[in-house]
Structures are given as C-alpha cells and as structure tokens.
Design a protein around this motif. Structure first.
Motif, PDB file in Angstrom:
ATOM      1  N   SER A  42       0.863  -1.181   0.000  1.00 42.94           N
ATOM      2  CA  SER A  42       0.000   0.000   0.000  1.00 42.94           C
ATOM      3  C   SER A  42       0.895   1.224   0.000  1.00 42.94           C
ATOM      4  O   SER A  42       1.692   1.416   0.918  1.00 42.94           O
ATOM      5  CB  SER A  42      -0.917   0.005   1.223  1.00 42.94           C
ATOM      6  OG  SER A  42      -1.708   1.170   1.251  1.00 42.94           O
ATOM      7  N   ARG A  52     -11.263   4.417 -14.707  1.00 39.48           N
ATOM      8  CA  ARG A  52      -9.965   4.050 -14.160  1.00 39.48           C
ATOM      9  C   ARG A  52      -9.174   5.316 -13.868  1.00 39.48           C
ATOM     10  O   ARG A  52      -9.163   6.252 -14.671  1.00 39.48           O
ATOM     11  CB  ARG A  52      -9.205   3.188 -15.174  1.00 39.48           C
ATOM     12  CG  ARG A  52      -8.173   2.255 -14.591  1.00 39.48           C
ATOM     13  CD  ARG A  52      -7.760   1.219 -15.636  1.00 39.48           C
ATOM     14  NE  ARG A  52      -7.031   1.847 -16.720  1.00 39.48           N
ATOM     15  CZ  ARG A  52      -5.732   1.621 -16.982  1.00 39.48           C
ATOM     16  NH1 ARG A  52      -5.038   0.792 -16.236  1.00 39.48           N
ATOM     17  NH2 ARG A  52      -5.154   2.211 -17.988  1.00 39.48           N
ATOM     18  N   VAL A 111      -6.001   2.258 -11.807  1.00 38.52           N
ATOM     19  CA  VAL A 111      -6.783   1.533 -10.818  1.00 38.52           C
ATOM     20  C   VAL A 111      -8.261   1.803 -11.089  1.00 38.52           C
ATOM     21  O   VAL A 111      -8.669   2.953 -11.270  1.00 38.52           O
ATOM     22  CB  VAL A 111      -6.397   1.948  -9.377  1.00 38.52           C
ATOM     23  CG1 VAL A 111      -6.561   3.443  -9.151  1.00 38.52           C
ATOM     24  CG2 VAL A 111      -7.213   1.175  -8.362  1.00 38.52           C
ATOM     25  N   THR A 131     -10.841  -0.142  -9.258  1.00 39.83           N
ATOM     26  CA  THR A 131     -11.664  -0.729  -8.202  1.00 39.83           C
ATOM     27  C   THR A 131     -11.386  -0.025  -6.878  1.00 39.83           C
ATOM     28  O   THR A 131     -10.396   0.689  -6.736  1.00 39.83           O
ATOM     29  CB  THR A 131     -11.374  -2.238  -8.043  1.00 39.83           C
ATOM     30  OG1 THR A 131      -9.993  -2.404  -7.655  1.00 39.83           O
ATOM     31  CG2 THR A 131     -11.621  -2.978  -9.340  1.00 39.83           C
ATOM     32  N   ILE A 178      -3.009   3.664  -2.650  1.00 40.34           N
ATOM     33  CA  ILE A 178      -3.375   2.543  -3.503  1.00 40.34           C
ATOM     34  C   ILE A 178      -2.847   1.245  -2.899  1.00 40.34           C
ATOM     35  O   ILE A 178      -1.672   1.144  -2.539  1.00 40.34           O
ATOM     36  CB  ILE A 178      -2.804   2.711  -4.932  1.00 40.34           C
ATOM     37  CG1 ILE A 178      -3.253   4.053  -5.537  1.00 40.34           C
ATOM     38  CG2 ILE A 178      -3.214   1.550  -5.811  1.00 40.34           C
ATOM     39  CD1 ILE A 178      -4.743   4.195  -5.735  1.00 40.34           C
ATOM     40  N   TYR A 183      -2.038  -2.731  -3.622  1.00 48.74           N
ATOM     41  CA  TYR A 183      -1.747  -3.543  -4.803  1.00 48.74           C
ATOM     42  C   TYR A 183      -0.986  -4.797  -4.385  1.00 48.74           C
ATOM     43  O   TYR A 183      -0.423  -4.869  -3.289  1.00 48.74           O
ATOM     44  CB  TYR A 183      -0.946  -2.743  -5.832  1.00 48.74           C
ATOM     45  CG  TYR A 183       0.379  -2.204  -5.322  1.00 48.74           C
ATOM     46  CD1 TYR A 183       1.574  -2.854  -5.597  1.00 48.74           C
ATOM     47  CD2 TYR A 183       0.426  -1.043  -4.548  1.00 48.74           C
ATOM     48  CE1 TYR A 183       2.791  -2.368  -5.121  1.00 48.74           C
ATOM     49  CE2 TYR A 183       1.628  -0.552  -4.072  1.00 48.74           C
ATOM     50  CZ  TYR A 183       2.802  -1.216  -4.365  1.00 48.74           C
ATOM     51  OH  TYR A 183       3.987  -0.743  -3.885  1.00 48.74           O
ATOM     52  N   HIS A 237      -3.252  -5.759  -9.783  1.00 48.55           N
ATOM     53  CA  HIS A 237      -4.331  -5.970  -8.814  1.00 48.55           C
ATOM     54  C   HIS A 237      -4.451  -4.773  -7.858  1.00 48.55           C
ATOM     55  O   HIS A 237      -4.490  -4.935  -6.644  1.00 48.55           O
ATOM     56  CB  HIS A 237      -4.112  -7.256  -8.025  1.00 48.55           C
ATOM     57  CG  HIS A 237      -3.902  -8.474  -8.882  1.00 48.55           C
ATOM     58  ND1 HIS A 237      -4.866  -8.935  -9.745  1.00 48.55           N
ATOM     59  CD2 HIS A 237      -2.838  -9.288  -9.015  1.00 48.55           C
ATOM     60  CE1 HIS A 237      -4.394 -10.014 -10.377  1.00 48.55           C
ATOM     61  NE2 HIS A 237      -3.178 -10.240  -9.956  1.00 48.55           N
ATOM     62  N   ALA A 238      -4.508  -3.582  -8.436  1.00 50.75           N
ATOM     63  CA  ALA A 238      -4.560  -2.362  -7.622  1.00 50.75           C
ATOM     64  C   ALA A 238      -5.984  -2.055  -7.183  1.00 50.75           C
ATOM     65  O   ALA A 238      -6.953  -2.364  -7.880  1.00 50.75           O
ATOM     66  CB  ALA A 238      -3.985  -1.183  -8.415  1.00 50.75           C
ATOM     67  N   SER A 239      -6.098  -1.420  -6.007  1.00 53.20           N
ATOM     68  CA  SER A 239      -7.400  -1.020  -5.470  1.00 53.20           C
ATOM     69  C   SER A 239      -7.253   0.334  -4.777  1.00 53.20           C
ATOM     70  O   SER A 239      -6.305   0.543  -4.020  1.00 53.20           O
ATOM     71  CB  SER A 239      -7.910  -2.070  -4.477  1.00 53.20           C
ATOM     72  OG  SER A 239      -9.156  -1.684  -3.935  1.00 53.20           O
ATOM     73  N   TYR A 240      -8.180   1.216  -5.050  1.00 51.67           N
ATOM     74  CA  TYR A 240      -8.152   2.570  -4.480  1.00 51.67           C
ATOM     75  C   TYR A 240      -8.593   2.545  -3.017  1.00 51.67           C
ATOM     76  O   TYR A 240      -9.589   1.905  -2.671  1.00 51.67           O
ATOM     77  CB  TYR A 240      -9.092   3.461  -5.292  1.00 51.67           C
ATOM     78  CG  TYR A 240      -9.311   4.850  -4.750  1.00 51.67           C
ATOM     79  CD1 TYR A 240      -8.392   5.859  -4.968  1.00 51.67           C
ATOM     80  CD2 TYR A 240     -10.466   5.154  -4.019  1.00 51.67           C
ATOM     81  CE1 TYR A 240      -8.605   7.138  -4.479  1.00 51.67           C
ATOM     82  CE2 TYR A 240     -10.681   6.431  -3.529  1.00 51.67           C
ATOM     83  CZ  TYR A 240      -9.741   7.421  -3.760  1.00 51.67           C
ATOM     84  OH  TYR A 240      -9.952   8.682  -3.270  1.00 51.67           O
TER      85      TYR A 240
END
Length: 347
Positions: free
Chosen positions: A233, A253, A270, A272, A315, A317, A328-331
C-alpha cells in the motif's frame, strides 16, 4: 503474544499520578535538575519498508496503523495536535484534544496515529477520511482515536536521546495498556517476527512495525523503525482518469504516476475500490484540475481526461509487472496535503 504490563512508573501506591513537584523542601545544597526547553515541533521518525521482519532480540513489534500520523503537544497553555507536515489540526480532533488534557502530565509530546476502527477493530483509512469530510474537508472527527506509540518529551525533559525501552516505559505509565478511551496505547508485542506477520495478515491487518529497543528517537527514515506489510500500500499521484458510462461518477480508471528522481513516471491505473461517495468526491476534485496535455506519458488512452498532478491517492496492490505497472490495484482514498504523504519512488 502481548508481554505482561510493566509496573506503572508514574503511579504511587494511592494511584495518584506523580507530578514534577517536590514532595519535600529541596535541600539548598543540592543543584537544581535542569529542564529541557520544549520543542515547538519534532520531525517524525519514519519506518523504512522491508519485505521480511528483522531477526534478533533487539527488535520489538507493534501493529501497523493506517491513519494520520500526529504529534500531541500537551503544554501549560493547552493542547496542540500537529500533523506530519506541522499543521495545527487540534480543532479537527476534539475528542483526542479532550483526552490529552485529562492525561496526568504537565508537559508532554506524544507520537502516534489517529485512526478510525471498523467493526473488527482494524484501522480503516477510508473511514478516517470520511470522518474528516474527505481530502480538503473541514469536518471534525467524532470517532477517531489516537494510538500512542512513543513519548518524546515528558514533564520538562526531552526524551529523544533515551532508548526506546525507556520512552515506552514512561509512555505505558501515562497511557496504560488495555484502555478504551480516545487515546490508547499501541501495545508492543514480543514474538517471532515471521509468525506475527503471518498472524497479522490472517486477520486482514495492513502489517507490522519493528523497532530497535536501544535506539534513540531520530527524525527521518533511518532504519530504526521498519514496516513490513501484508499487502503493498503506497501513495501515487493521480495524473488523469478514463471516462466510463457505467462506472460510479463516470470514472472508469484512475491514471497513476510514481516518482523517479525529479520526474513522474506512469505506473498504470486503478479501477476498483470506489464507492458512490469516494467516486463523487474524486470526480469533483479532478474536474477542477483538468489540463489539455498529460503531465506524464501514459501511452495512447481512449476517453482519457488529464489533470494537474496535485492529488495523491493511497493505492493497495499485490505486485508489479515486468514493465513497472501496478498489478491488482485497489483505491483506498485520497491523502490530504497536511498528511505530507511520500509519493512512491521507483528505483
């Protein structure tokens, strides 16, 4: 895994807090104990990211908290709560301010993290952001608690040159273990580092912090404190977004960049981790920063909107691709400017 609590050095038998005042008339033949001036601000000690926990008996561990780093200054004229960048955010954390005023000490500087805990007791950066009204918001948090993990100044004495064990011993007398108030102790855990990290990851925590027992408090990222994460992160600069007709707030995105020397480099996107609220907040802030040409080379993008590189997002990931793009990143949320978050730097 938690070690037995140490004797509370700041309490007498009657459980009355010890104050820095003489219990009997001072012998004029004895010299006065010199007092250290109270620093107006102390640059924080920062944790260096490592892949695995360190080995050896000289390391102790804590849970890694995901929130805002704060320094609570308790002074004769009142309490000040300073962000990592030195801004006075006392008014943003009224419950922490009130709890600091109630601590049994005349003057102190307590280092720690403001967090909001979810229903499982885990710190949640997104919930903290919501409690403050989002990035640039003006709300006062009604549910943030302060996890105290170091004591830098105590009743007229600068403790930064004292080793961690001594500072923690005094802190545990000031903020007892197991408390459930608005200021709580971030408890030390004596355990095998690999086993503790595995347990933290199993419970969906962000990771652990390792600290040298005998180290003084040194500002900066010098290796006295280490952070080991379950999931990566980090903070990245938003340089634009791709439009979508079906995604929340029209954001398909986010386009992200990291630092490489004095430049920004595109590291992918990202799509998601947004909810209705965070997506709407993002869109509102980004649309104020629209520019005609991208600040970094993002390659050919369809339906892209480019923005000035001023917003910093946290982020989560899993890994990096071979060409240095996030996988596989996520906000998780926007970092506030007052948090002075360090943007990820590529080697």
């Amino acid at each position: 895994m938690t070690k037995p609590p140490k004797p509370k050095p700041l309490l007498q038998e009657a459980d009355k807090p010890v104050r820095s005042r003489p219990s009997k008339p001072r012998d004029p033949a004895q010299p006065n104990l010199p007092l250290d001036p109270m620093p107006d601000r102390i640059e924080p000690c920062l944790a260096l990211l490592k892949a695995r926990p360190p080995k050896g008996d000289n390391w102790v561990y804590e849970i890694k908290w995901d929130g805002y780093r704060l320094a609570v200054h308790i002074e004769p004229r009142g309490v000040r709560i300073l962000t990592r960048s030195g801004l006075d955010w006392t008014h943003r954390f009224p419950l922490i301010e009130a709890a600091a005023k109630a601590l049994p000490v005349s003057t102190a500087i307590v280092d720690g993290e403001a967090v909001v805990l979810d229903e499982r007791g885990r710190s949640d950066f997104g919930l903290l952001q919501q409690s403050l009204g989002g990035r640039g918001g003006k709300k006062r948090s009604s549910n943030a608690v302060f996890m105290a993990f170091d004591l830098l100044y105590f009743d007229g004495h600068d403790l930064r040159n004292s080793e961690l064990d001594i500072r923690r011993h005094l802190l545990e007398g000031l903020v007892p273990a197991g408390g459930q108030g608005d200021i709580r102790l971030s408890e030390e855990i004596e355990a095998d580092g690999d086993q503790l990290l595995a347990s933290a990851c199993q419970h969906d925590l962000e990771g652990i912090i390792a600290k040298r027992r005998d180290a003084p408090y040194r500002s900066g990222r010098l290796g006295d404190w280490l952070k080991i994460k379950c999931v990566q992160s980090d903070s990245f600069v938003i340089v634009g977004y791709e439009r979508s007709t079906v995604a929340r707030a029209g954001i398909g995105r986010l386009l992200l960049a990291a630092r490489k020397g004095d430049e920004l480099v595109y590291v992918g996107g990202v799509g998601t981790g947004f909810n209705e609220r965070s997506a709407a907040e993002l869109r509102e802030q980004m649309d104020r920063l629209i520019i005609a040409k991208p600040a970094v080379d993002t390659g050919r993008k369809r339906n892209a909107v480019f923005v000035r590189p001023e917003l910093v997002a946290e982020i989560e990931y899993r890994a990096w691709t071979h060409d240095l793009k996030l996988r596989h990143a996520s906000y998780k949320g926007l970092r506030d400017a007052a948090d002075n978050a360090a943007v990820y730097e590529l080697e």
